[in-house]
Each structure stands twice: as C-alpha cells, then as structure tokens.
Motif scaffolding. Structure first.
Motif, mmCIF file in Angstrom:
data_model
loop_
_atom_site.group_PDB
_atom_site.id
_atom_site.type_symbol
_atom_site.label_atom_id
_atom_site.label_comp_id
_atom_site.label_asym_id
_atom_site.label_seq_id
_atom_site.Cartn_x
_atom_site.Cartn_y
_atom_site.Cartn_z
ATOM 1 N N UNK A 58 0.799 -1.221 0.000
ATOM 2 C CA UNK A 58 0.000 0.000 0.000
ATOM 3 C C UNK A 58 0.838 1.282 0.000
ATOM 4 N N UNK A 59 1.912 1.392 0.819
ATOM 5 C CA UNK A 59 2.737 2.615 0.727
ATOM 6 C C UNK A 59 3.408 2.776 -0.636
ATOM 7 N N UNK A 60 3.881 1.661 -1.209
ATOM 8 C CA UNK A 60 4.534 1.741 -2.518
ATOM 9 C C UNK A 60 3.539 2.149 -3.606
ATOM 10 N N UNK A 61 2.347 1.569 -3.578
ATOM 11 C CA UNK A 61 1.329 1.927 -4.569
ATOM 12 C C UNK A 61 0.885 3.382 -4.398
ATOM 13 N N UNK A 62 0.790 3.836 -3.149
ATOM 14 C CA UNK A 62 0.442 5.236 -2.910
ATOM 15 C C UNK A 62 1.529 6.158 -3.451
ATOM 16 N N UNK A 63 2.783 5.774 -3.268
ATOM 17 C CA UNK A 63 3.895 6.582 -3.755
ATOM 18 C C UNK A 63 3.879 6.678 -5.275
ATOM 19 N N UNK A 64 3.686 5.555 -5.954
ATOM 20 C CA UNK A 64 3.653 5.553 -7.424
ATOM 21 C C UNK A 64 2.456 6.340 -7.931
ATOM 22 N N UNK A 65 1.306 6.178 -7.272
ATOM 23 C CA UNK A 65 0.106 6.910 -7.707
ATOM 24 C C UNK A 65 0.263 8.410 -7.503
ATOM 25 N N UNK A 66 0.875 8.810 -6.384
ATOM 26 C CA UNK A 66 0.993 10.241 -6.083
ATOM 27 C C UNK A 66 2.009 10.924 -6.987
ATOM 28 N N UNK A 67 3.072 10.225 -7.359
ATOM 29 C CA UNK A 67 4.121 10.887 -8.133
ATOM 30 C C UNK A 67 3.695 11.182 -9.567
ATOM 31 N N UNK A 68 2.620 10.553 -10.061
ATOM 32 C CA UNK A 68 2.156 10.823 -11.430
ATOM 33 C C UNK A 68 0.875 11.642 -11.449
ATOM 34 N N UNK A 69 0.457 12.162 -10.289
ATOM 35 C CA UNK A 69 -0.762 12.971 -10.236
ATOM 36 C C UNK A 69 -0.474 14.417 -10.609
ATOM 37 N N UNK A 70 -1.424 15.032 -11.252
ATOM 38 C CA UNK A 70 -1.348 16.460 -11.532
ATOM 39 C C UNK A 70 -1.767 17.244 -10.299
ATOM 40 N N UNK A 71 -1.567 18.555 -10.328
ATOM 41 C CA UNK A 71 -1.932 19.388 -9.186
ATOM 42 C C UNK A 71 -3.428 19.343 -8.879
ATOM 43 N N UNK A 72 -4.328 19.406 -9.872
ATOM 44 C CA UNK A 72 -5.759 19.268 -9.545
ATOM 45 C C UNK A 72 -6.102 17.924 -8.907
ATOM 46 N N UNK A 73 -5.441 16.853 -9.347
ATOM 47 C CA UNK A 73 -5.714 15.549 -8.744
ATOM 48 C C UNK A 73 -5.220 15.481 -7.306
ATOM 49 N N UNK A 74 -4.090 16.128 -7.011
ATOM 50 C CA UNK A 74 -3.584 16.147 -5.645
ATOM 51 C C UNK A 74 -4.501 16.935 -4.710
ATOM 52 N N UNK A 75 -5.121 17.981 -5.242
ATOM 53 C CA UNK A 75 -6.006 18.804 -4.417
ATOM 54 C C UNK A 75 -7.417 18.243 -4.328
ATOM 55 N N UNK A 76 -7.768 17.321 -5.196
ATOM 56 C CA UNK A 76 -9.115 16.759 -5.220
ATOM 57 C C UNK A 76 -9.181 15.555 -4.290
ATOM 58 N N UNK A 77 -9.963 15.615 -3.204
ATOM 59 C CA UNK A 77 -10.011 14.465 -2.269
ATOM 60 C C UNK A 77 -10.703 13.241 -2.853
ATOM 61 N N UNK A 78 -11.447 13.412 -3.938
ATOM 62 C CA UNK A 78 -12.123 12.257 -4.543
ATOM 63 C C UNK A 78 -11.167 11.381 -5.351
#
Length: 325
Positions: A58-78
């Motif tokens: 889970x931490x590794x998948x969260x890290x990979x998912x977060x590093x490819x997110x755009x700024x709107x995706x990072x700010x969007x809680x959904x």
C-alpha cells in the motif's frame, strides 16, 4: 418377494456407501488430511497473505500513484489511487532536484565498497568466534554485542570530532574505515550471522583440510569462504540496503560536497526553490507531494532492482544462515 427385498436392501446399502464415500471426499477436500491441506485452510492462508501483501504494498502503490498525479488531482479528495491524467513533470523535477546521476554515484560508492569490506572482515571475525579457540573469546563476543546495543546517537559527537581532526568529513572514509576495522554500520549483526552459519558447518571439512597441510588462512579462504557464499550474499544485501538508505550518519558527516541520495531527499524542496521555501513560495506552488514521492521512488528503485535479481539466492541464504529460526 424375498429376492426383491434383498435386492432393494443391497441397492440401499450401495447408495449409502456411495454417499458416505462422497461425503468423505468432500470432507477431505474441505478440511484435508492435515491441518493445512484442506480448501478451508488454504483460503484462510491466502486471505491472510493478501492482507499482509496489501499492508506492505500500500505505501509503494500510494507513492507511485501520487508521483504521477497532476496538481488538480492532488487537491481533489475524490481522487485516491487512479489519477485522471498522468503527469511526468514530478519525475523530471525530482531528477533535477536530487542531481540524480551525481548522487547515485556517491551513494553507490558509500553502499558497495563498505558492503564488500564488511563481508570480508565480518566473515573472518565470525569464523574466529565460531571455530577458533583463544583466551577471552566470550569477552570479545560480549563487546561485539555491546556495540550492537549502543545507539549511534550516543557516539555521534566523539565520532564527529575524530573524523574532523582526521579530515574525513565529506569523504567516503567515514564509512569505509570503520568497515575495515569491523565497526561499520551493523557490523555486529553481520558477525553474528557469520558466526551462526560457521557453527552449522561440519568439523570434518576443517579436519580434512588440516590433515592435507592447509594453514588456517588457506583453510578459510580456499575452503570455508566458498562454502559461505549464501551467508556472504545475505550480509552483502543487508549492508548494501542499509548503507543506501542511511540518512542520520550521512547528514552529520556528508552534508556538503559528498552528498548521497538520502540526504538530498531531505533537502529536495530547497533544491527546487533554490533556498528554504517561504510561505509565499508554498502559496505559489502549494503541493510538492508529487515531487517528493517521485524522489522517494527514484531512491528505492535501485535496491528494489537488486533484490528482484538476487531474490532466490537471498531467500536461500537466509534459510542456510538460520535467520528464520
């Protein structure tokens, strides 16, 4: 009539036998002959393994998912795991902020050279404690255990003073020289691993070599050391990973010219902004989480690749060294 009754009774008996056999087969299929053979036990084992795998991944998948997110995706809680669009700018920004090519060479120097040295020195020490008879052997082993129990934070000030007077600060000697003296990072644990492994070897091997006229050094380097390749691989991988991820000692001794990846990750925001980010800078670029996750991924990727290649030998080495007992 009697014949018909007898035939019906036999048919009922055969049906009961078939039903009993089917029930027995179903019971064996579900419960199994042993505790861990049945379908129910296997489903429980797979369920527990799935939970454990999720906790580790889970931490590794969260890290990979977060590093490819755009700024709107990072700010969007959904948006939790799957981003709407993939952004590779975080990865390129982390490469630039970490000075990745230069830092990888520094980190490899700090990880590979001390690891090879620790394999050699700790194997010699472990063999001496396991096989040789000399006065004070138990005292030496107790002192080795003591160095393993003392936290490094207690020794950081005298070590800093010594390294400063010797001119070793911001050089790889702060890790190489202690490894040569058997006092490197986790050297006490590696000595214990080798000692445990050498105690499991049959003494007939040494006796045969001694009869053929081999000296103690020739016996070790020509006979014992080739047999201890599984233990050497385990120690090398442990040492490599711990030196690669070391941040506390590196931040104290290697904070200027010779900076590994673990220290540069702590200063990634400063490298991106050019100086320590202020409130105005963070307001202009409020989310740097994607860049941090990209930097963390770049740091853990080389050890992960090494482990994926050497996984089979690593597991075999752990079994033979007795670490699973």
């Amino acid at each position: 009539m009697k014949v018909e009754i007898i035939m019906k009774q036999r048919v009922r008996h055969l049906r009961s036998l078939l039903n009993g056999r089917q029930a027995q087969r179903v019971k064996l299929l579900v419960l199994g002959r042993n505790t861990n053979d049945g379908l129910l036990a296997k489903l429980f084992i797979y369920f527990m393994l799935t939970i454990v795998a999720y906790l580790y991944l889970q931490p590794f998948l969260y890290m990979v998912s977060t590093m490819v997110k755009t700024l709107p995706d990072l700010l969007d809680p959904t948006v939790q795991w799957i981003p709407r669009s993939i952004e590779w700018e975080n990865l390129s920004r982390a490469l630039k902020g970490l000075k990745y090519q230069e830092s990888v060479l520094y980190t490899l120097t700090l990880a590979v050279i001390p690891s090879f040295i620790q394999v050699l020195i700790c194997s010699i020490t472990g063999y001496a404690l396991a096989r040789l008879q000399f006065s004070g052997k138990n005292i030496y082993f107790a002192l080795i255990l003591l160095t393993f129990l003392i936290p490094p934070q207690i020794m950081i000030i005298p070590l800093y003073v010594i390294y400063s007077k010797l001119g070793w600060l911001n050089t790889p000697f702060v890790f190489i020289i202690p490894a040569l003296l058997g006092q490197g990072l986790k050297s006490a644990l590696f000595i214990i691993i080798f000692r445990q492994f050498f105690q499991s070897l049959p003494k007939a091997i040494e006796e045969a070599a001694m009869i053929d006229g081999a000296s103690i050094f020739r016996l070790f380097f020509r006979v014992i050391l080739p047999l201890s390749i599984p233990a050497c691989l385990v120690v090398f991988l442990f040492s490599f990973v711990w030196h690669w991820n070391e941040s506390y000692l590196s931040s104290m001794f290697l904070s200027q010219d010779f900076t590994p990846l673990s220290v540069r990750l702590e200063k990634l925001e400063t490298a991106i902004f050019g100086r320590e980010p202020s409130i105005e800078m963070l307001a202009a670029n409020p989310v740097t989480e994607g860049t941090k996750m990209a930097g963390a991924f770049l740091i853990i990727f080389p050890p992960l690749l090494v482990y994926m290649i050497a996984q089979r030998w690593f597991v075999e080495g752990i079994e033979r060294t007795g670490l699973v007992d």
